[in-house]
Design an enzyme around this catalytic site. Structure first.
Site, PDB file in Angstrom:
ATOM      1  CE  LYS A 171     -63.651  13.764  31.840  1.00  0.00           C
ATOM      2  NZ  LYS A 171     -64.082  14.413  30.363  1.00  0.00           N
ATOM      3  CD  GLU A 190     -65.931  20.007  16.364  1.00  0.00           C
ATOM      4  OE1 GLU A 190     -65.821  19.274  15.858  1.00  0.00           O
ATOM      5  OE2 GLU A 190     -65.458  20.148  17.457  1.00  0.00           O
ATOM      6  NE  ARG A 234     -61.837  17.378  13.534  1.00  0.00           N
ATOM      7  CZ  ARG A 234     -61.632  16.324  14.027  1.00  0.00           C
ATOM      8  NH1 ARG A 234     -62.697  15.740  14.820  1.00  0.00           N
ATOM      9  NH2 ARG A 234     -60.505  16.012  14.491  1.00  0.00           N
TER      10      ARG A 234
HETATM   11  C1  TPP Z   1     -62.659  18.483  17.203  1.00  0.00           C
HETATM   12  C2  TPP Z   1     -62.641  18.814  18.727  1.00  0.00           C
HETATM   13  N1  TPP Z   1     -63.839  19.243  19.352  1.00  0.00           N
HETATM   14  C3  TPP Z   1     -63.636  19.378  20.649  1.00  0.00           C
HETATM   15  C4  TPP Z   1     -62.688  18.983  21.380  1.00  0.00           C
HETATM   16  C5  TPP Z   1     -62.706  19.503  23.070  1.00  0.00           C
HETATM   17  N2  TPP Z   1     -62.865  18.158  23.906  1.00  0.00           N
HETATM   18  C6  TPP Z   1     -61.630  17.907  24.495  1.00  0.00           C
HETATM   19  S1  TPP Z   1     -61.929  16.509  25.249  1.00  0.00           S
HETATM   20  C7  TPP Z   1     -63.569  16.441  24.953  1.00  0.00           C
HETATM   21  C8  TPP Z   1     -64.307  15.410  25.364  1.00  0.00           C
HETATM   22  C9  TPP Z   1     -63.995  14.187  25.164  1.00  0.00           C
HETATM   23  O1  TPP Z   1     -64.855  13.036  25.625  1.00  0.00           O
HETATM   24  P1  TPP Z   1     -64.599  11.774  25.509  1.00  0.00           P
HETATM   25  O2  TPP Z   1     -64.075  11.359  24.521  1.00  0.00           O
HETATM   26  O3  TPP Z   1     -65.636  10.904  26.166  1.00  0.00           O
HETATM   27  O4  TPP Z   1     -63.213  11.537  26.857  1.00  0.00           O
HETATM   28  P2  TPP Z   1     -63.289  11.918  28.395  1.00  0.00           P
HETATM   29  O5  TPP Z   1     -62.867  13.305  28.513  1.00  0.00           O
HETATM   30  O6  TPP Z   1     -64.738  11.723  28.715  1.00  0.00           O
HETATM   31  O7  TPP Z   1     -62.457  10.845  28.967  1.00  0.00           O
HETATM   32  C10 TPP Z   1     -63.960  17.489  24.085  1.00  0.00           C
HETATM   33  C11 TPP Z   1     -65.062  18.010  23.672  1.00  0.00           C
HETATM   34  C12 TPP Z   1     -61.614  18.490  20.907  1.00  0.00           C
HETATM   35  N3  TPP Z   1     -60.339  18.378  21.462  1.00  0.00           N
HETATM   36  N4  TPP Z   1     -61.531  18.326  19.617  1.00  0.00           N
END
Ligand code: TPP
Length: 641
Positions: free
Chosen positions: A288, A377, A405
């Site tokens: 990342k 969630e 959700r």
């Molecule tokens: C249902 C939901 N919960 C929380 C989030 C907040 N959120 C956005 S990106 C993220 C992290 C995602 O991690 P990953 O899929 O590994 O992607 P990366 O950012 O590491 O590329 C979170 C928790 C969201 N978008 N949707």
């Protein structure tokens, strides 16, 4: 606003078909230019950063190998899709990303044919791509490809596993790319993360299977031979890798892990997978923030850093001239620590937002009592319910829009059983740049119709602290929802002593005549500003902060009903079914029939922009409230004339 200049190759790529004209050996340069373009744009205009840098090579390889938009790419969450947007006709106006009237920060079907599915909330990609793949199959389209791109963080939710469970027996050619950077916004958590690390670090097994794969590919009937090998592989694998492969157990062919920053290697592998029948998962390892050193080092800070100097890496902050009010999230984060120090039964739960909601402060000092459960969630709510059955006092902090959700869990697991879980709904109301997927518009409406729930919203830091304090007192026997917005409150001196607030009581902010303004939560401050202006114009409206949508303050409403024939309600939530509706229902039931104007989020989608722009658009900022009050007074004047 100025268009960001692009490098020599990137500037020739208006759509992916242009990219596909290039020789594969040119892809590393395209990737470098794309990375630079993202750095140049985000440093000036803000937005998500690290995630898009991590998938630059993947974005280039996918559009090089697949025939987009006919082949369909479904990005999970979508915060990492900047490279995809830039390659798909949006480079020239990418500087408008997340700005009012500009491009959306997430893939959006109405914005581009290349955006196969609208996103923002996580973990939907595999289900959506599988739906598309099944439809293509039914429609007799045997060539169209469907690719879901999902991160290891998004993979921690339940939905991807529901989808894999189905995909494995679907007979489709679905491709899932698992982008494993070992990060969510914060460090990723849980057993799946451990598992991915374990399969990524079994070098002997991985090298052997890759070598075999390459050799088989050179034979006379590579597809047949590889298919046979796959069948043998599954049974042999357990011997080498201690446990069998989770994804293969679910019926997916598993490939990888491979280096997600080798763009030509990625293109070769994707090309091979494209021709392989059946559902399959490609596990890629990425970093990342790749290519911007500071973002690689502090991946949480650089998830969405705001604007910054791209040379020095200094993040721009607004100059502080006087003591600033804290962010509501920090009031929550510090207050729960204070309360937990006094009350050993208190626990804090967050689904993957420890930094975003500031539960991190409690996690630092009481790691056993403050838990990040991953992007889960539904689990967060039912886990809280389970803890509550054992007498624990749980603060379950979920962003308002992500709580959508877990609605069934709120009703079925908490409210029906009258378990006194305390929900803290952060980012309630219009959140700004993230737009309609993230606006917390609905919670007042969807929480207030659930029996047994107390629904509260603080107007300032002190009320937030006092509501948190009241909710955890042993005499509170009901589930209690407290919603507050993104960003700062209004009280620089916010560490006020705790005082219980009697449930279902509002307060008078300003006595007045003729028109009553009834507010819930933070927009009460907009009404305070509106009244200040109106008083200078000789008008004298009253203002009440109701504090609770459920139960409503019947005593106060009775006084208001007797005194006023014109009422304005103000909320940072939908006008359909929210606070204003609740007040109207109450007045009607009790025989009061004043003229009521409900200010809030209209029954249509509100796009992205700054919160101030959006509040103005919806007409419940200070100017909008003042305008409505004036209209009421104007109506009074003409009625009397
Ligand atoms: C249902 C939901 N919960 C929380 C989030 C907040 N959120 C956005 S990106 C993220 C992290 C995602 O991690 P990953 O899929 O590994 O992607 P990366 O950012 O590491 O590329 C979170 C928790 C969201 N978008 N949707």
């Amino acid at each position: 606003m100025q268009e960001t200049p692009a490098g020599p190759l990137l500037s020739q790529i208006d759509i992916p078909a242009d990219l596909r004209q290039l020789d594969k050996s040119q892809l590393p340069q395209v990737a470098n230019e794309l990375r630079q373009f993202i750095i140049d744009t985000v440093s000036v205009h803000g937005g998500h950063f690290g995630a898009s840098l991590g998938v630059v090579e993947l974005s280039v390889a996918l559009h090089y190998v697949f025939n987009t938009p006919d082949d369909q790419l479904v990005w999970d969450v979508g915060h990492q899709a900047y490279g995809h947007k830039i390659l798909t006709g949006r480079r020239r106006n990418f500087h408008t990303n997340r700005k009012y009237g500009g491009l959306s920060g997430f893939p959006k079907r109405s914005e581009s044919v290349y955006d196969a599915f609208g996103v923002g909330h996580s973990s939907t990609s595999i289900s959506a791509a599988l739906g598309m793949a099944i439809a293509s199959k039914l429609q007799g389209n045997t060539t169209r490809q469907h690719v879901a791109i999902i991160g290891d963080g998004a993979m921690t939710a339940g939905l991807p596993f529901e989808a894999l469970n189905h995909a494995g027996v679907s007979g489709t050619n679905l491709i899932v790319v698992l982008n494993d950077n070992n990060m969510s916004i914060d460090q990723n958590v849980g057993a799946l993360k451990e598992y991915l690390t374990q399969i990524s670090t079994s070098p002997l097994w991985n090298k052997m299977r890759d070598d075999v794969w390459k050799i088989l590919g050179k034979g006379p009937k590579p597809e047949y031979t590889r298919d046979m090998a796959a069948k043998i592989e599954a049974s042999v694998k357990g011997v080498f890798s201690k446990s069998s492969n989770l994804f293969e157990a679910l019926g997916m062919r598993y490939f990888g892990p491979i280096d997600g920053h080798n763009v030509t290697g990625l293109a070769d592998t994707l090309e091979q997978l494209k021709n392989l029948p059946g559902p399959k998962l490609l596990h890629i390892k990425t970093v990342k923030g790749k290519g911007y050193e500071l973002a690689e080092k502090d991946q949480t800070l650089w998830h969405a850093p705001g604007t910054f100097d791209k040379i020095t890496g200094i993040i721009n902050k607004k100059p502080v001239t006087k003591p600033e009010p804290p962010k509501y999230q920090d009031v929550f984060g510090h207050t729960i620590v204070e309360l937990a120090q006094q009350n050993p039964k208190i626990m804090g739960i967050t689904p993957a937002m420890p930094s975003g909601c500031s539960l991190k402060y409690m996690m630092e000092v009481m790691p056993d009592r403050a838990l990040d459960v991953g992007i889960a969630e539904q689990h967060a709510v039912t886990l809280s319910a389970g803890l509550a059955t054992q007498g624990m006092t749980v603060f379950c902090n979920i962003y308002s829009s992500f709580m959508q959700r877990a609605y069934d869990m709120v009703i079925h697991d908490v409210a029906i059983q009258k378990l006194p879980v305390i929900f803290c709904l952060d980012r309630a109301g219009l959140v700004g740049d993230d737009g309609p997927t993230h606006h917390g518009c609905y919670d007042l409406a969807f929480m207030r119709c659930v029996p047994n729930l107390i629904v509260a919203a603080p107007m300032n830091e002190q009320e937030l602290r006092n509501m948190m304090y009241t909710a955890q007192l042993p005499e509170n026997k009901l589930p209690y929802s407290i919603r507050y917005p993104r960003g700062q409150g209004v009280m620089p001196e916010w560490r006020t002593p705790f005082e219980a607030i009697e449930t279902g009581t509002g307060r008078v902010i300003r006595e007045g005549e003729d028109v009553a303004i009834l507010t819930i939560g933070h927009p009460g401050n907009f009404a305070v500003d509106a009244c200040e202006t109106l008083v200078t114009e000789g008008l004298n409206p009253a203002h009440y902060d109701l504090r609770f949508v459920k139960p409503l303050d019947g005593v106060l409403l009775d006084q208001i009903g007797r005194k006023f024939r014109k009422i304005i309600t103000v909320e940072d939530g939908t006008v359909v079914g929210g606070f204003g509706s609740a007040v109207l229902e109450w007045l009607n039931e009790h025989g009061y029939h004043p003229q009521v104007e409900i200010l809030g989020i209209p029954d249509q989608l509100v796009e992205h922009g700054t919160p101030a722009q959006l509040h103005q658009e919806c007409g419940y900022d200070a100017a909008g409230i003042a305008r409505t009050v004036r209209q009421f007074y104007g109506a009074e004047v003409s009625a009397n004339a």
